[in-house]
Scaffold this active site. Structure first.
Site, PDB file in Angstrom:
ATOM      1  N   CYS A  81       0.835  -1.209   0.000  1.00 49.35           N
ATOM      2  CA  CYS A  81       0.000   0.000   0.000  1.00 49.35           C
ATOM      3  C   CYS A  81       0.869   1.258   0.000  1.00 49.35           C
ATOM      4  CB  CYS A  81      -0.902  -0.040   1.244  1.00 49.35           C
ATOM      5  SG  CYS A  81      -1.782   1.477   1.590  1.00 49.35           S
ATOM      6  N   CYS A  87       0.027   3.932   2.522  1.00 49.59           N
ATOM      7  CA  CYS A  87       0.459   3.500   3.857  1.00 49.59           C
ATOM      8  C   CYS A  87       1.906   3.896   4.114  1.00 49.59           C
ATOM      9  CB  CYS A  87       0.313   1.991   4.009  1.00 49.59           C
ATOM     10  SG  CYS A  87      -1.379   1.394   3.915  1.00 49.59           S
TER      11      CYS A  87
END
Length: 113
Positions: free
Chosen positions: A36, A39
């Protein structure tokens, strides 16, 4: 693999999650995954603001792929998700990519002096 930007950010897992969120201090848990990209940005921001807030709260992160049970128990359906815990209770939740200022405001509004 996402490098640990800050060794002071606790890595949570099935073994230490419950004990960690029982803390009376505010705990910011970053639900994330290695694949991600947003993230990675949030983790970098948390590392950048660590010194500013480390006296007021505990920083932690939980890999959703390695800990699906905890992720499911806390209804995390989108990442990055930041959840603030205190005494096992969810205090607040922030979902999605945020700027540094948005994360700082999220923390500040939940800190009880």
């Amino acid at each position: 693999m996402v490098p640990d930007m800050n060794n002071n950010i606790i890595v949570l897992n099935e073994e230490n999650f419950k004990k960690t969120i029982e803390n009376t201090k505010l705990i910011l848990v970053d639900f994330w995954a290695t694949w991600c990209n947003p993230c990675k940005s949030v983790l970098l921001i948390l590392s950048e603001i660590y010194d500013e807030f480390c006296e007021k709260l505990i920083f932690a992160k939980l890999n959703v792929d390695k800990n699906p049970k905890i992720t499911s128990q806390h209804n995390v359906r989108s990442i990055p998700t930041l959840i603030l815990f205190q005494n096992k209770k969810i205090i607040d939740i922030k979902i999605g990519l945020c700027t540094k200022e948005e994360i700082k405001l999220f923390i500040k509004k939940n800190i009880r002096n």
